[in-house]
Structures are given as structure tokens and as C-alpha cells.
Write a protein that holds these residues in place. Structure first.
Motif, mmCIF file in Angstrom:
data_model
loop_
_atom_site.group_PDB
_atom_site.id
_atom_site.type_symbol
_atom_site.label_atom_id
_atom_site.label_comp_id
_atom_site.label_asym_id
_atom_site.label_seq_id
_atom_site.Cartn_x
_atom_site.Cartn_y
_atom_site.Cartn_z
ATOM 1 N N LEU A 69 0.851 -1.186 0.000
ATOM 2 C CA LEU A 69 0.000 0.000 0.000
ATOM 3 C C LEU A 69 0.884 1.232 0.000
ATOM 4 O O LEU A 69 1.834 1.308 0.763
ATOM 5 C CB LEU A 69 -0.859 0.048 1.266
ATOM 6 C CG LEU A 69 -2.102 -0.805 1.252
ATOM 7 C CD1 LEU A 69 -2.630 -0.954 2.661
ATOM 8 C CD2 LEU A 69 -3.145 -0.166 0.379
ATOM 9 N N ASP A 70 0.546 2.191 -0.844
ATOM 10 C CA ASP A 70 1.262 3.460 -0.892
ATOM 11 C C ASP A 70 0.251 4.557 -0.595
ATOM 12 O O ASP A 70 -0.720 4.729 -1.326
ATOM 13 C CB ASP A 70 1.892 3.671 -2.267
ATOM 14 C CG ASP A 70 2.599 5.002 -2.392
ATOM 15 O OD1 ASP A 70 2.932 5.606 -1.355
ATOM 16 O OD2 ASP A 70 2.831 5.442 -3.527
ATOM 17 N N VAL A 71 0.465 5.269 0.478
ATOM 18 C CA VAL A 71 -0.417 6.365 0.867
ATOM 19 C C VAL A 71 0.360 7.666 0.712
ATOM 20 O O VAL A 71 1.470 7.793 1.226
ATOM 21 C CB VAL A 71 -0.918 6.206 2.320
ATOM 22 C CG1 VAL A 71 -1.780 7.378 2.729
ATOM 23 C CG2 VAL A 71 -1.677 4.903 2.471
ATOM 24 N N GLU A 72 -0.233 8.616 0.001
ATOM 25 C CA GLU A 72 0.384 9.925 -0.200
ATOM 26 C C GLU A 72 -0.570 10.995 0.323
ATOM 27 O O GLU A 72 -1.748 11.003 -0.036
ATOM 28 C CB GLU A 72 0.657 10.154 -1.677
ATOM 29 C CG GLU A 72 1.212 11.528 -1.973
ATOM 30 C CD GLU A 72 1.392 11.762 -3.461
ATOM 31 O OE1 GLU A 72 2.343 11.194 -4.018
ATOM 32 O OE2 GLU A 72 0.578 12.489 -4.035
ATOM 33 N N VAL A 73 -0.065 11.862 1.154
ATOM 34 C CA VAL A 73 -0.836 12.984 1.684
ATOM 35 C C VAL A 73 -0.129 14.268 1.274
ATOM 36 O O VAL A 73 1.067 14.430 1.526
ATOM 37 C CB VAL A 73 -0.980 12.908 3.224
ATOM 38 C CG1 VAL A 73 -1.747 14.094 3.758
ATOM 39 C CG2 VAL A 73 -1.656 11.607 3.628
ATOM 40 N N SER A 74 -0.872 15.168 0.628
ATOM 41 C CA SER A 74 -0.327 16.452 0.180
ATOM 42 C C SER A 74 -1.168 17.575 0.758
ATOM 43 O O SER A 74 -2.389 17.448 0.868
ATOM 44 C CB SER A 74 -0.353 16.549 -1.340
ATOM 45 O OG SER A 74 0.395 15.527 -1.914
ATOM 46 N N ALA A 75 -0.510 18.674 1.096
ATOM 47 C CA ALA A 75 -1.226 19.822 1.649
ATOM 48 C C ALA A 75 -0.575 21.112 1.169
ATOM 49 O O ALA A 75 0.651 21.218 1.140
ATOM 50 C CB ALA A 75 -1.221 19.782 3.173
#
Length: 115
Positions: A69-75
Motif C-alpha cells: 500500500l502506498d499512501v500519499e498525503v499532500s497539503a
């Protein structure tokens, strides 16, 4: 001339600290999302947990391979109300984790053999 320079330096230092803080919150949110998704939680549960942990306006991208699983969070960070004083940046964090095996609790999932 000295006081405005000190003000600008202090302002930029505060902005840099806010950017580092947003990056850390994105990293924490990505780890939380990866952990929940790897356990097999519903997408809505993962999204809600990431939203609580991430900075305001963050986006979530979840990519599932066969065993990872690859989770990416951008803000976005920056220029809200400050115009051209600071650049608008987007901070991003990734978390990669293996997918955990799902436990089966149905009677037909029991391994063959004596109990």
C-alpha cells in the motif's frame, strides 16, 4: 532599516517553521492512513482518520498493489492572505506498508483437521 529587516527575517523563520510542521503532520497522516488501510479498514474510515491528522486542505491518494500500500498525503502551505510575501508550496509525504493478511472468522474458513 534594521527593524524592518529583523521583522522580515522573523516572518520568514515563522513561515518556514509552519512549513516544517505541515510536512510533519502530512507524514503522520500518511502513516496513520497506511496502517489503517493495511489492516483492511474501509476507505471512508481511512479518509476520515487522514483528514483528522493532516493539515487543512490536504488531499489523500491511496494506491494498492498486490502486496503493498502506498499512501500519499499532500497539503498546500503558504500564501493564504499573504499575497506575494511568501511562495505557495505543497508539502507531500508518503508511507508504504505491506498489506496485512485478512483474518477469516466464517466457519467455512477454518483449516481442515481436528479442532
Amino acid at each position: 532599516m534594521g527593524l524592518p529587516s529583523v521583522f522580515v527575517a522573523f516572518f520568514l523563520a515563522a513561515w518556514m517553521l509552519a512549513t516544517v510542521g505541515a510536512q510533519a503532520r502530512c507524514a503522520d497522516a500518511a502513516r496513520v492512513g497506511a496502517r489503517l488501510a493495511a489492516r483492511g479498514e474501509a476507505q471512508a474510515t481511512v479518509s476520515a482518520a487522514v483528514t483528522r491528522a493532516a493539515p487543512r486542505g490536504a488531499t489523500l491518494r491511496l494506491h494498492r498493489d498486490a502486496d503493498l500500500l502506498d499512501v500519499e498525503v499532500s497539503a498546500p502551505v503558504g500564501a493564504a492572505g499573504l499575497g506575494r510575501l511568501v511562495p505557495a508550496l505543497v508539502v507531500t509525504a508518503h508511507a508504504v506498508t505491506p498489506v496485512e493478511p485478512v483474518a477469516c472468522t466464517a466457519p467455512d474458513c477454518a483449516p481442515p483437521g481436528p479442532p
